[in-house]
Enzyme design. Sequence first.
Site, PDB file in Angstrom:
ATOM      1  N   PRO A  76       0.840  -1.295  -0.077  1.00  0.00           N
ATOM      2  CA  PRO A  76       0.126  -0.013   0.057  1.00  0.00           C
ATOM      3  C   PRO A  76       0.842   1.227   0.092  1.00  0.00           C
ATOM      4  CG  PRO A  76      -0.056  -1.019   2.050  1.00  0.00           C
ATOM      5  CD  PRO A  76       0.815  -2.073   1.046  1.00  0.00           C
TER       6      PRO A  76
ATOM      7  N   ASP B 152       6.144   2.796   1.904  1.00  0.00           N
ATOM      8  CA  ASP B 152       5.276   1.451   2.284  1.00  0.00           C
ATOM      9  C   ASP B 152       4.280   1.806   3.357  1.00  0.00           C
ATOM     10  OD1 ASP B 152       4.166  -0.800   3.082  1.00  0.00           O
ATOM     11  OD2 ASP B 152       6.075  -2.020   2.675  1.00  0.00           O
ATOM     12  N   HIS B 153       3.003   1.924   3.169  1.00  0.00           N
ATOM     13  CA  HIS B 153       2.167   2.539   4.245  1.00  0.00           C
ATOM     14  C   HIS B 153       1.907   1.203   5.604  1.00  0.00           C
ATOM     15  CE1 HIS B 153      -0.407   5.245   6.253  1.00  0.00           C
ATOM     16  NE2 HIS B 153      -1.353   5.537   5.136  1.00  0.00           N
ATOM     17  N   ARG B 154       2.450   0.073   5.089  1.00  0.00           N
ATOM     18  CA  ARG B 154       2.587  -1.050   6.319  1.00  0.00           C
ATOM     19  C   ARG B 154       3.509  -0.563   7.398  1.00  0.00           C
ATOM     20  NH1 ARG B 154       3.373  -6.063   2.607  1.00  0.00           N
ATOM     21  NH2 ARG B 154       5.050  -4.496   1.866  1.00  0.00           N
TER      22      ARG B 154
ATOM     23  N   VAL C  40       5.321   2.704   7.364  1.00  0.00           N
ATOM     24  CA  VAL C  40       5.598   4.160   7.412  1.00  0.00           C
ATOM     25  C   VAL C  40       4.208   4.855   7.592  1.00  0.00           C
ATOM     26  CG1 VAL C  40       6.520   6.470   6.794  1.00  0.00           C
ATOM     27  CG2 VAL C  40       7.769   4.227   6.374  1.00  0.00           C
TER      28      VAL C  40
END
Length: 436
Positions: A232, A408-410, A412
């Site tokens: 994501p 990477d939204h997982r 950060v």
Amino acid sequence: MATKVIMPKLEMAQESATIIEWLKREGDQVEKGEPLLVIETDKVTVELESPGSGLLSSVRGDPGEEIPVTKVIAYLLEPGEEPPEEIVEEEIERVSEAPPPPILPLPSVEVTPVAKRLAASHGIDLGTVVGTGPKGQITKEDVEAALAAPVAVTPPGKIRATPSARRLAREKGVDLAAVKGTGPRGQVTAEDVEAYSPAPGIVGLTPLETVPLRGIRRTIAERMTHSYQTTPHIFVSLRVDMSKLEVERARLNEESEANEQPRISVTAILVKVTADVLKDYPWLNSTLQGEEVVLISDLNIGVAVALDGGLIAPVVHDADRKGVAEIGAEVQDLATRARNNQLTPSDVARGTFTISNLGPFGIDQFTAIINPPNAAILAVGAIRPEVVVDEEGEIVVRPLAWMTLAADHRIVDGAVAAQFLTALKEALEDPAQFLG
């Protein structure tokens, strides 16, 4: 004694490589260390040097062919030396196992047995041969005459095809220009039309070229598709005032010219400053492994380089420990070797963060896809003079550049991504402290 040329194993996980080009032909004299062929793995394209001297013999791989590692792909022979026995036996076995020539359909007229055999052995369509024997019988002399006849020149725009092929093409809606002919002199047959299967979406279109998706291009496709589908992405953007950076760069390049060293690019400064700022934001210099986030102490900055066949990101290792002049020379060397297919697997390994600078191409702003297993990538646009309001409220013209961070939204959150990009902006707007 014959010297083996084998397909090398350049990296631990490599199982095969694709031959791109033989730089020498069979029978050529080759010296040890001389460039012999170009191969492509899923990461790099490299020139292989000859492991010895001798006459190139028993070449076993064609351009575009994927060969398992450690397989013998050629031999280097001494003068008067014969190929190794196993190669001769392999060739005999290959020929003996080759399928017999296809049996071409016979016309309704009578054909002598000798004419049949001669036509089959030379791939002659008896339907195109005029018989001069009794009642139009096709004889050996007729087939020989067809073989000796000059090749007919097909008028521009006209496709060589049998009547049955044209009829079938009309029925199936197939463009004969897109069908490869296997008949005599490239004539399109009904069997060619029957076997033709156009790719979805190009029916009725004329392909300019068909390029296999392999090697680096295939790896890029697989990695980027996987990254975008499974990671994501979060994007944050801002503009950076590059006024002081350009002043510092001009100063550094004066020193470089005085010392006869390579000029320093904007990318080199970006690598140095980014590496130093990342020290305070380790989550941007991390990777996700299973259920764990691994924060990495090494600061290895990948620099995206555009190639004819794709994109590659050679790595400046330990960028935080190097001066900007050293980084500038290294970036230039990596880019040159990338374009000349001279990178090694170690040149593209262990990157922890990537920079993609499309400014030299005139692109103002863009988003980039994260290069796995990195947690982030920085997209940098062109430096443009723009009208802005300065700190005193005055209208001035400043050189600005858009920068977009993909993270990477997982790993950060948006706030952390924004804090890092803001810190990078402040550092680039006052870069003297990082450049020495």
